[in-house]
Design a protein around this motif. Structure first.
Motif, PDB file in Angstrom:
ATOM      1  N   ALA A  56      63.052  19.544  13.781  1.00 14.50           N
ATOM      2  CA  ALA A  56      62.748  19.012  12.377  1.00 14.50           C
ATOM      3  C   ALA A  56      63.293  19.437  11.420  1.00 14.50           C
ATOM      4  CB  ALA A  56      61.410  19.428  11.575  1.00 14.50           C
ATOM      5  N   PRO A  57      63.235  18.057  10.044  1.00 18.62           N
ATOM      6  CA  PRO A  57      64.469  18.642   8.951  1.00 18.62           C
ATOM      7  C   PRO A  57      64.081  19.449   7.822  1.00 18.62           C
ATOM      8  CG  PRO A  57      63.143  16.404   8.829  1.00 18.62           C
ATOM      9  CD  PRO A  57      63.031  16.991  10.545  1.00 18.62           C
ATOM     10  N   GLY A  58      64.646  19.646   6.813  1.00 15.63           N
ATOM     11  CA  GLY A  58      64.246  20.792   5.727  1.00 15.63           C
ATOM     12  C   GLY A  58      63.910  22.058   6.490  1.00 15.63           C
ATOM     13  N   LEU A  59      63.358  22.741   5.823  1.00 18.02           N
ATOM     14  CA  LEU A  59      62.227  24.193   6.716  1.00 18.02           C
ATOM     15  C   LEU A  59      61.709  24.217   8.098  1.00 18.02           C
ATOM     16  CD1 LEU A  59      62.348  25.421   2.858  1.00 18.02           C
ATOM     17  CD2 LEU A  59      63.597  25.845   4.797  1.00 18.02           C
ATOM     18  N   GLY A  60      62.038  22.871   8.681  1.00 20.82           N
ATOM     19  CA  GLY A  60      60.693  22.732  10.000  1.00 20.82           C
ATOM     20  C   GLY A  60      59.188  23.044   9.542  1.00 20.82           C
ATOM     21  N   PRO A  61      58.718  23.158   9.681  1.00 21.76           N
ATOM     22  CA  PRO A  61      56.910  23.461   9.924  1.00 21.76           C
ATOM     23  C   PRO A  61      57.026  23.317   7.909  1.00 21.76           C
ATOM     24  CG  PRO A  61      57.366  24.881   9.951  1.00 21.76           C
ATOM     25  CD  PRO A  61      58.618  24.940  10.119  1.00 21.76           C
ATOM     26  N   MET A  62      57.061  23.793   7.781  1.00 21.56           N
ATOM     27  CA  MET A  62      57.336  23.753   5.403  1.00 21.56           C
ATOM     28  C   MET A  62      57.508  22.429   5.327  1.00 21.56           C
ATOM     29  SD  MET A  62      57.689  27.258   4.673  1.00 21.56           S
ATOM     30  CE  MET A  62      59.621  27.627   4.699  1.00 21.56           C
ATOM     31  N   SER A  63      58.337  22.127   5.281  1.00 19.85           N
ATOM     32  CA  SER A  63      59.388  20.798   4.383  1.00 19.85           C
ATOM     33  C   SER A  63      57.776  19.623   5.239  1.00 19.85           C
ATOM     34  CB  SER A  63      60.511  20.067   5.298  1.00 19.85           C
ATOM     35  OG  SER A  63      60.992  21.419   4.314  1.00 19.85           O
TER      36      SER A  63
END
Length: 388
Positions: A56-63
């Motif tokens: 997933a893009p960015g910081l995964g689930p955080m993003s």
């Protein structure tokens, strides 16, 4: 604690695009999330558990949680490659059973086609990977590592290219009824074995397509599922396993499904003979054949005979598989085809697939995924679902 009957798959959605040059990766995640929630009759405000892998893009689930506007109390970013999303369904069911969340959303999206990726390129996972010094120098690519398993299976059990080709033929018979499939033309055994050699003994038509796209599923507590106006599909068994190289002491003719499968069947209280439909991870034809053996649909070494002469064609064979065309013909987003295996199993149990490939009165279905390298370290996840 068993997850049997503790969580229901209430929403499923597969993105129709196969090339998404005009969309961002995050946008694809959002679109499949909305599609699955709409299918369930729920909204993003109902979601309190979220699951995605490290792709997933960015910081995964955080993003992604922030981007999707979710307010969750449970999250998971387990990554075992193409098996990740089946593991997420298992983990979501565990979380729901433990009261950690009520409605769980699992999303996948990817753009490998737009980025020019193919399975013939050498794959690395960073110079600090513990296997880097021993393997990366040889330019290990996906296709040649899977070809090693195929070659060894042929050597030990007499499996033929023609038998492997039947897996592609079956997938093509199903894909002709899927308007979104990348390859909709029915092919013959002769066309498969006469297609370009990619990595001996695997031909071009033994390999999956490379597509953009994605998919999502929604799981919910039984009480919520019964309030929704959707056919009810419950998870009754799940298993996960990993297989490593063990310092080179490895049999490349079996997968980690030899462990994940029995765990799922034991929890579900059913046997391979009870399964009416199977979604089997199909990055290559050999991937399907080995998993069928390891899951117990046939004995080790007899996979070639099991799939030959239309054994996997819906309405013809003994075990209908991948009725959307699978990764071999339909799509393989983000090089992680596990999500679409779940989605098609849900469709079969709901009776929502094309009439030409719908399994009559389908009550029990299996979804199986692999992630990593077939002749190397990889993960496996097995799900068994039942229509209520």
């Amino acid at each position: 604690m068993s997850i049997k009957g503790k969580a229901y798959l209430v929403g499923a959605y597969e993105h129709p695009t196969r090339e998404a040059k005009d969309k961002s990766l995050a946008q694809l995640h959002a679109e499949v999330a909305k599609g699955a929630l709409d299918d369930a009759g729920l909204s993003h405000r109902d979601v309190d558990g979220y699951f995605c892998a490290s792709d997933a893009p960015g910081l995964g689930p955080m993003s992604m949680i922030d981007y999707l506007g979710l307010r969750v109390r449970h999250l998971d970013s387990t990554d075992i490659g193409g098996a990740s999303y089946l593991a997420h369904v298992h983990h979501a069911a565990q979380a729901i059973a433990l009261g950690k969340c009520n409605v769980a959303l699992v999303t996948l999206a990817g753009k490998p086609r737009s980025s020019g990726w193919s399975g013939t390129q050498a794959r690395t996972f960073g110079d600090e990977a513990p296997d880097a010094a021993f393997e990366y120098a040889y330019g290990m690519g996906t296709a040649n590592v899977y070809a090693m398993s195929a070659k060894r299976h042929m050597h030990e059990f007499g499996t033929t290219s023609e038998q492997l080709a039947w897996i592609k033929v079956a997938a093509s018979h199903h894909a002709q009824h899927n308007p979104h499939a990348m390859l909709r033309d029915v092919v013959t055994v002769e066309q498969v074995v006469n297609s370009k050699m990619v990595a001996d003994p695997l031909h071009k038509l033994d390999c999956c397509v490379v597509s953009d796209g994605g998919g999502a599923v929604v799981l919910a507590r039984p009480e919520i599922a019964r309030e929704l106006k959707r056919p009810r599909v419950k998870l009754i068994g799940a298993g996960e396993a990993l297989k490593g190289l063990d310092g080179g002491d490895i049999d490349v003719t079996h997968t980690a499904a030899v462990w994940s499968g029995p765990r799922a069947f034991e929890e579900a209280g059913v046997t391979p003979a009870d399964i009416q439909y199977a979604s089997i991870y199909d990055s290559f034809t050999i991937t399907v054949l080995l998993q069928l053996e390891d899951l117990g649909f046939c004995k080790k070494g007899e996979g070639g005979k099991f799939v030959a002469d239309g054994g996997l064609i819906s309405g013809v064979g003994k075990l209908p598989f991948n009725t959307d065309g699978g990764g071999l013909c339909n799509n393989h987003p983000r090089n992680r085809g596990g999500m679409t295996k779940i989605i098609e199993a849900v469709r079969q149990l709901r009776g929502e697939v094309h009439p030409a490939v719908q399994v009559a009165n389908c009550q029990l279905a299996l979804a199986q995924g692999l992630g990593g390298f077939l002749a190397g370290r990889h993960g496996s996840a097995t799900l068994i679902m039942e229509r209520e």
